[in-house]
Design a protein around this motif. Structure first.
Motif, PDB file in Angstrom:
ATOM      1  N   GLU A  12       2.404   5.950  -4.224  1.00 13.10           N
ATOM      2  CA  GLU A  12       3.223   6.802  -5.095  1.00 13.10           C
ATOM      3  C   GLU A  12       3.060   6.436  -6.569  1.00 13.10           C
ATOM      4  N   PHE A  13       2.354   5.354  -6.855  1.00  5.78           N
ATOM      5  CA  PHE A  13       2.131   4.918  -8.240  1.00  5.78           C
ATOM      6  C   PHE A  13       0.637   4.667  -8.444  1.00  5.78           C
ATOM      7  N   PRO A  14      -0.179   5.728  -8.572  1.00  3.93           N
ATOM      8  CA  PRO A  14      -1.635   5.526  -8.707  1.00  3.93           C
ATOM      9  C   PRO A  14      -2.019   4.758  -9.968  1.00  3.93           C
ATOM     10  N   ALA A  15      -1.301   4.979 -11.071  1.00  2.00           N
ATOM     11  CA  ALA A  15      -1.619   4.251 -12.302  1.00  2.00           C
ATOM     12  C   ALA A  15      -1.362   2.756 -12.124  1.00  2.00           C
ATOM     13  N   ALA A  16      -0.239   2.424 -11.486  1.00  2.00           N
ATOM     14  CA  ALA A  16       0.055   1.012 -11.233  1.00  2.00           C
ATOM     15  C   ALA A  16      -0.959   0.400 -10.280  1.00  2.00           C
ATOM     16  N   LYS A  17      -1.448   1.193  -9.326  1.00  6.79           N
ATOM     17  CA  LYS A  17      -2.462   0.684  -8.390  1.00  6.79           C
ATOM     18  C   LYS A  17      -3.731   0.299  -9.145  1.00  6.79           C
ATOM     19  N   ARG A  18      -4.195   1.170 -10.058  1.00  7.29           N
ATOM     20  CA  ARG A  18      -5.387   0.843 -10.841  1.00  7.29           C
ATOM     21  C   ARG A  18      -5.142  -0.382 -11.727  1.00  7.29           C
ATOM     22  N   HIS A  19      -3.930  -0.463 -12.269  1.00  5.34           N
ATOM     23  CA  HIS A  19      -3.597  -1.606 -13.131  1.00  5.34           C
ATOM     24  C   HIS A  19      -3.630  -2.914 -12.341  1.00  5.34           C
ATOM     25  N   LEU A  20      -3.047  -2.911 -11.142  1.00  6.80           N
ATOM     26  CA  LEU A  20      -3.030  -4.123 -10.322  1.00  6.80           C
ATOM     27  C   LEU A  20      -4.432  -4.502  -9.862  1.00  6.80           C
TER      28      LEU A  20
ATOM     29  N   THR B 182       0.832  -1.210   0.000  1.00  2.00           N
ATOM     30  CA  THR B 182       0.000   0.000   0.000  1.00  2.00           C
ATOM     31  C   THR B 182       0.862   1.253   0.000  1.00  2.00           C
ATOM     32  N   ASP B 183       1.952   1.241   0.793  1.00  2.44           N
ATOM     33  CA  ASP B 183       2.849   2.398   0.829  1.00  2.44           C
ATOM     34  C   ASP B 183       3.483   2.655  -0.532  1.00  2.44           C
ATOM     35  N   VAL B 184       3.877   1.597  -1.199  1.00  5.69           N
ATOM     36  CA  VAL B 184       4.524   1.765  -2.510  1.00  5.69           C
ATOM     37  C   VAL B 184       3.509   2.217  -3.555  1.00  5.69           C
ATOM     38  N   LEU B 185       2.302   1.627  -3.551  1.00  4.25           N
ATOM     39  CA  LEU B 185       1.297   1.979  -4.564  1.00  4.25           C
ATOM     40  C   LEU B 185       0.744   3.381  -4.364  1.00  4.25           C
TER      41      LEU B 185
END
Length: 691
Positions: free
Chosen positions: A461-469, A456-459
């Protein structure tokens, strides 16, 4: 023939260019980087001539037979070492240095720095041609070359570099200590033989036996005996003969003092090596002794203690490192990232949800991976447990078993993973982020775990990657039939509400900005209105001062008074008209700028403008009252003057009095007009500044 000639010409050109590069090397512009491998290799080469001079010069000086029998060999080695000393000075002259992190390659600067350093002085002393003293003292006195021993700082630099670059620093420290002890015993053996020669061979039991005895006449026997005698003294073991002469006593006292220092250095260095090895084990592996003490104090069952002992034994035998983050904590972040990427990135890339993700995200995640080791028969997770982390199998085999722990449904091997859906926290998951199977380790298994909090901490900073995952996880749940459709609809509606809230917050910020701008404009207009009213009040006051004097001196005073009053009323009306025009312009500007302003904002702004205009009107009323009071005072003055006219004895003097009064009045009017002009100028400047 032509083709062969062409090929031969090409080969000749290649050879020529190679040799041109070989011999046309710019030696004058050559600079050595002290971090390169060449410099490190050269330091290792320089160990040989330095150690040679430290060992052979004293040997040839004390054991004269050894020096004379092998004189050509020693002279050759002497001058080869001198050439290496000279080459070392040249390389040192061309060695760059760091200045504010940048390698300096300017030869002029390098030459100036080296020639003004202490190192140059020691290098120059070590190469002084003291061999010419052979003509004065003879070829059998190699002590004239003792200045070659001052190159010892170069030896220390070479040994320090080797210690930092070797993979076995503790072994190297022990080896270096033994070399120092060997050189020290060698020097002591040479001095012992020289002292025995000075006292007389075989004169007593302490000195070297008589060399006339064939048993002690050979050169090897002489050196080995002296070396053994010195080793006995320095190690304080063995029964050495007692000295009988003062020289012998002094030699033994000095040796015993040196032996104490040698023994202390040996014990200290060996103790440091053992301590560093223990610290290394404590860092690499958990402290087993503390765990054992804890288990004994709490009376843990023997079976559990045996399992824990087996787990520790497995770690030590197979060199399993459990504290990677603590070991690499001293390194910079980018180096830790590179190490983690080279070690763990191939394993992390095998996870389905992390495939096709950007590399920067994976580099952040590899730093969060935690190694774990599971013993045979140990459960990694049980069915129904809340999932807080996902697992990636690095080595070993895991079984998916039934609730009875015996029936196996599947076997997972290296590269497999599980628990990835539970850490994404996808809405609509029918399992509710709980484990859906029992997974047990068949043998010793090495796994990597990634916790939900770290992901959660890493994602974040990467909102696009969060939506992708999340989309990938949702697709996996749909294939498994574990995703509720209503939950997906609710999630979309929730996203719409969040979007509306964000839009309203943005509009509210814009309205607040416009309202603040309107308030600033209102304050500036109020300041202008106050300045205008003050100017009008000043003009009215000047006119009221002029009226009483004009009534005394002229007959048409009443008509003039009415004219002045009318003029002042007209000026007030004009001022009020200007204020109304300004208010109307302001309202128009507010309407043009604030098309998006709410009704409440419009009500507040218009209310504030009405309040300000009411205040201005009240101020005008008070100004009118003040002017009426001044008029009453002026009429009272006229009455007083009228009474004075009725006094008897007026005559000619009374006729000249009005003339003097008119002159005084004209002077007063001029002074008032001057003050009026200066004040108007100052008010005009203030109004320009406020605009």
């Amino acid at each position: 023939m032509n083709e062969e000639g062409k090929d031969g010409g090409k080969d000749g050109e290649k050879k020529k260019s190679f040799w041109d590069m070989k011999f046309n090397f710019n030696w004058r512009g050559w600079v050595v980087d002290p971090a390169e491998h060449f410099y490190y290799a050269w330091l290792q080469v320089m160990i040989v001539p330095i150690v040679y001079n430290w060992v052979i010069i004293i040997l040839r000086t004390c054991f004269t037979m050894i020096g004379l029998n092998y004189l050509p060999v020693w002279l050759t080695l002497d001058y080869v070492s001198d050439l290496m000393y000279a080459a070392d000075m040249t390389i040192t002259l061309h060695t760059g240095f760091l200045d504010q992190g940048i390698l300096i390659k300017d030869l002029t600067h390098l030459r100036k720095r080296y020639l003004h350093s202490k190192q140059f002085m020691w290098d120059l002393v070590s190469l002084l041609p003291t061999d010419f003293l052979y003509f004065a003292f003879g070829i059998e006195t190699p002590l004239v070359r003792i200045n070659r021993l001052v190159r010892i700082p170069r030896l220390n630099e070479a040994l320090d570099r080797m210690e930092t670059r070797t993979s076995y620093p503790n072994t190297f420290r022990i080896t270096k200590l033994m070399i120092y002890i060997f050189v020290l015993i060698h020097w002591n053996a040479c001095l012992y033989f020289a002292l025995s020669n000075y006292i007389g061979f075989g004169s007593d039991r302490w000195v070297y036996p008589n060399i006339t005895n064939p048993k002690f006449a050979s050169m090897r026997r002489q050196y080995f005996y002296c070396f053994w005698f010195s080793a006995q003294i320095f190690t304080t073991v063995g029964d050495t003969p007692l000295p009988s002469r003062e020289e012998e006593y002094l030699f033994m006292i000095a040796d015993l003092l040196i032996a104490v220092l040698v023994f202390a250095s040996i014990v200290g260095n060996v103790g440091n090596v053992i301590t560093s090895l223990r610290d290394r084990d404590n860092v690499f592996f958990p402290n087993h002794e503390l765990v054992k003490a804890y288990l004994r104090s709490h009376h843990i069952s023997k079976e559990l203690r045996q399992r824990i002992d087996n787990w520790y034994q497995h770690l030590h035998i197979n060199k399993k490192i459990m504290r990677e983050n603590e070991i690499l904590q001293q390194l910079p972040l980018h180096m830790r990232t590179e190490i983690a990427v080279s070690v763990h990135l191939p394993t992390l890339s095998k996870v389905t949800i992390f495939q096709n993700c950007e590399k920067s995200l994976l580099e952040e995640l590899v730093l969060k991976l935690t190694p774990q080791v599971f013993s045979p028969g140990e459960y990694v997770c049980r069915k129904g447990d809340v999932g807080h982390e996902m697992y990636i199998i690095k080595e070993g085999k895991l079984a998916v078993v039934a609730d009875d722990g015996v029936t196996e449904f599947a076997v997972l091997g290296a590269g497999n993973f599980f628990g990835e859906i539970s850490i994404l926290n996808i809405k609509g998951n029918k399992s509710g982020n709980r484990r859906t199977a029992n997974i047990k380790s068949i043998g010793h298994s090495d796994l990597f775990s990634l916790s939900k909090e770290d992901l959660t901490d890493v994602l974040s900073e990467f909102p696009a990657a969060k939506r992708h995952l999340e989309e990938k996880g949702r697709q996996i749940l749909i294939k498994m039939g574990m995703l509720e459709e209503t939950a997906e609809v609710e999630e979309v509606e929730a996203e719409k509400v969040e979007t509306k809230i964000k839009r309203l917050e943005t509009n509210l910020e814009l309205l607040q900005t416009k309202l603040a701008r309107l308030m600033v404009e209102l304050e500036s207009s109020n300041r202008k209105m106050r300045a205008r009213v003050e100017q009008l009040e000043l003009q009215v006051a000047v006119l009221e001062i002029q009226l009483p004097h004009d009534e005394l001196g002229e007959e048409g005073a009443p008509g003039r008074e009415e004219g002045v009053g009318g003029e002042s009323d007209w000026e007030r009306e004009e001022a009020e008209g200007e204020e109304e025009d300004a208010n109307e312009k302001r309202k128009k500007q507010g309407d043009n700028d604030d098309n998006d302003v709410t009704n409440e904002g419009d009500g507040e702004s218009t209310k504030s403008t009405k309040d300000e205009t009411e205040r201005v009107v009240e101020g005008n009323k008070y100004d009118r009252k003040d002017s009426d009071i001044l008029k009453e005072k002026g009429s009272d003055g006229e009455k007083i003057l009228g009474k004075g006219d009725d006094r008897p004895g007026k005559g000619d003097g009374a006729e000249t009095e009005p003339i003097n009064q008119k002159e005084d009045q004209s002077e007063e009017v001029e002074s008032v007009e001057k003050t009026k002009k200066t004040k108007e100028d100052s008010d005009g400047k203030d109004m320009q500044g406020s605009d």
